[in-house]
Design an enzyme around this catalytic site. Structure first.
Site, PDB file in Angstrom:
ATOM      1  CG  HIS A   1       8.096   2.364  -6.229  1.00  0.00           C
ATOM      2  ND1 HIS A   1       7.837   1.031  -6.480  1.00  0.00           N
ATOM      3  CD2 HIS A   1       7.537   3.034  -7.270  1.00  0.00           C
ATOM      4  CE1 HIS A   1       7.166   0.902  -7.603  1.00  0.00           C
ATOM      5  NE2 HIS A   1       6.972   2.106  -8.105  1.00  0.00           N
TER       6      HIS A   1
ATOM      7  CD  GLU B   1       9.049   0.140  -1.264  1.00  0.00           C
ATOM      8  OE1 GLU B   1       8.755   1.195  -1.873  1.00  0.00           O
ATOM      9  OE2 GLU B   1       8.396  -0.908  -1.380  1.00  0.00           O
TER      10      GLU B   1
ATOM     11  CB  CYS C   1       6.906  -3.337  -6.817  1.00  0.00           C
ATOM     12  SG  CYS C   1       8.434  -2.443  -7.188  1.00  0.00           S
TER      13      CYS C   1
ATOM     14  CB  CYS D   1      10.925  -2.088  -3.900  1.00  0.00           C
ATOM     15  SG  CYS D   1      10.578  -0.449  -4.581  1.00  0.00           S
TER      16      CYS D   1
END
Lengths: 393, 185
Positions: free
Chosen positions: B57, B59, B96, B99
């Site tokens: 992702h 992040e 999410c 993360c």
């Protein structure tokens, strides 16, 4: 079913960890309902009418009719009319359509209890039916193992878990280890240990002394009844000391390591996912990066190429020594792992039953089945002793 | 909305640029920047398709870049932790669960996000991993759960419209659906 036998620390076990905490069979939540004794000849008509005017929306597992044999073997039928209004058995509080039915058939109503949730095991179901009959559907979602493992499957699971524990204790300290397996071929796809603590730090932090025995007491205590909570009590003393470098158990602790920096987020499961993704890329390269000739060959054979290539970790199992934290458990959702097997609960930060329960979060777009694997204590005693000896030497 | 500093929107615009870059590359369009002392020190966007690693992702991309940089510069774990505690993340979609947990482990100072994430969100939607447990004794604080301040809804409509255009073109990497897809509303 396997997961209801008593656990002896000497015996290997695989315990399914369900989506919701299970209730002891005799302590299941109940709700009050309104019922009435009816004439057997009226049963069909009444059930049909009731299903139209008062369907059991939130009690689909509950049956309409309770059949009892009273003195002389004569059957007596009781009919569930509707949910009871809270604290109220008064007839005039029932829905008007049901009131009509009650009047026209001259029923005398009574309040009784039914189980609120559908049974998740045969044992729960047996207990439910003592109150009022319910229906029971064994888990239908198609993940093998939820309804039990064959002897061969079990041996394979125990074998991979032993391998995982070996890995977790092979680096001179106890860390978490992750092994991704394709169960259809029993092939290891990727494996990794925590890479959070730099190796320089590890050497400095080796435990000076430690008795395995307390740790093993804790393992013994963690039997079926209290497998979700028992290790909460043991998060002090030796147990804590032994798990101090297990990244998923102490995910906030990385900043305290004495030398080097390590990689705070490189928990075993995250690294194993990275390795399996790299393997996927290597075995099934992107079309774009291939030579035109090779690309042509692959495209002419497109169907078998696509069927061979796994989508992420779909169909794969992962073995972890410790219950994963929220970061790792969610990473395993993202990567579409089919089943998770772990040995030790993680009362600090575990996300598969201890602190959170991701397998029960229905909003997620993928759901795996979760199992705890209990191995005989010798496995751990030997491994932890070895880790300590090699670590302090 | 008006109460946010102008720079909040400036940084979110940069995160949206990252998300657009993801979209162009057929990735789920989520992007982020990490800011320290009013300066962007890292950026990232989704790379799950390219890497076949669904944990890549935006992040995680930005965080890994920073950790690598700081390692190269010889920072100690404690120094890395101090740097993260001064960092603010601007991300186009609510982090999410994975993360959000990672951001808590790192001890990031603050997070601004665009749209909420009602399926996977770890900052209030599904789980609330950004909240701390204040009852812990201070001696344990260094090694225990850290919370971070979290503000959503910054330029959310821009973030949503990027996601919508991605899902309209279809995710070419998703497995074949078992059922026919519902027509778009």
């Amino acid at each position: 079913m396997k997961n209801t036998e008593t656990i002896s620390p000497q015996v290997c076990k695989i315990i399914h960890i369900p989506e919701k905490p299970s209730f002891l069979p005799h302590l299941q939540p109940t709700v009050n309902v309104l019922a009435a004794v009816i004439e057997p000849k009226d049963a069909n008509t009444l059930v049909r009418k009731l299903n139209q005017i008062a369907p059991l929306e939130n009690l689909r597992h509950v049956k309409r009719v309770l059949k009892k044999c009273i003195d002389g073997g004569k059957p007596q039928l009781s009919l569930l009319l509707c949910m009871a209004v809270e604290n109220d058995g008064e007839v005039d509080h029932m829905p008007s359509e049901i009131l009509e039915l009650v009047k026209s058939y001259q029923l005398s109503t009574f309040i009784t209890q039914v189980c609120k949730y559908a049974a998740t095991s045969k044992e729960e179901w047996d207990e439910q039916c003592k109150l009022w009959p319910t229906s029971y559907h064994p888990p239908t979602y198609n993940i093998s193992g939820i309804t039990g493992f064959s002897e061969e499957e079990s041996q394979s699971v125990f074998g991979f878990m032993r391998h995982t524990i070996n890995l977790a204790t092979s680096v001179g300290q106890v860390v978490n280890a992750a092994v991704i397996v394709d169960p259809s071929t029993k092939q290891v796809i990727a494996s990794a240990c925590d890479q959070v603590i730099s190796s320089a730090s590890l050497a400095n932090e080796v435990s000076k002394e430690g008795s395995c025995s307390n740790y093993l007491e804790n393992l013994k205590a963690s039997n079926l009844e209290n497998h979700q909570t028992s290790l909460l009590d043991s998060s002090v003393g030796e147990f804590k000391h032994i798990t101090i470098n297990v990244a998923c158990v102490h995910p906030w602790r990385w900043a305290l390591q004495s030398s080097g920096c390590g990689c705070p987020l490189r928990h075993a499961a995250i690294v194993a996912i990275e390795y399996s993704a790299a393997r996927d890329l290597q075995l099934f390269p992107d079309h774009k990066t291939l030579s035109p000739l090779k690309r042509q060959k692959i495209e002419s054979d497109f169907h078998s190429y696509q069927s061979l290539r796994p989508y992420l970790c779909t169909g794969y199992d992962i073995y972890l020594a410790w219950e994963p934290c929220a970061m790792c458990a969610m990473a395993l959702v993202h990567q579409r792992v089919r089943r998770i097997f772990f040995s030790f609960p993680n009362p600090n930060a575990g996300a598969l039953g201890s602190v959170h329960r991701l397998q029960g979060e229905r909003s997620l777009n993928h759901h795996y089945a979760v199992f705890r694997v209990m191995l005989p204590e010798e496995v751990f005693r030997n491994k932890i002793a070895e880790a300590k000896i090699s670590g302090s030497g | 909305m008006a109460s946010y500093a102008k720079e909040t929107f400036e940084f979110m615009k940069l995160a949206l640029e990252q998300a657009k870059d993801a979209l162009v590359n057929l990735e789920v369009p989520v992007g982020c920047v990490i800011v320290e002392d009013a300066e962007v020190i890292a950026s990232g966007r989704n790379r799950t398709t390219e890497t076949r690693n669904a944990t890549r992702h935006a992040e995680m991309e930005a965080i890994d870049f920073l950790v690598e940089q700081w390692q190269k510069n010889g920072l100690s774990a404690l120094e890395v932790s101090e740097r993260f505690s001064k960092c603010i993340l601007y991300v186009t979609c609510e982090p999410c669960i994975m993360c959000a947990a990672a951001l808590s482990y790192l001890g990031i100072k603050e997070v601004y996000y665009g749209c909420g994430n009602d399926k996977f969100g770890g900052c209030g939607s599904i789980l609330s991993l950004h909240t701390s447990c204040p009852e812990l004794p201070s001696s344990e604080l260094a090694s225990s759960k850290k919370g971070f301040k979290c503000t959503g809804g910054i330029m959310a409509s821009e973030a949503v419209s990027l996601l919508r255009s991605f899902y309209e073109q279809g995710n070419p990497n998703a497995p074949k659906p078992h059922r026919p897809l519902k027509p778009q509303v």
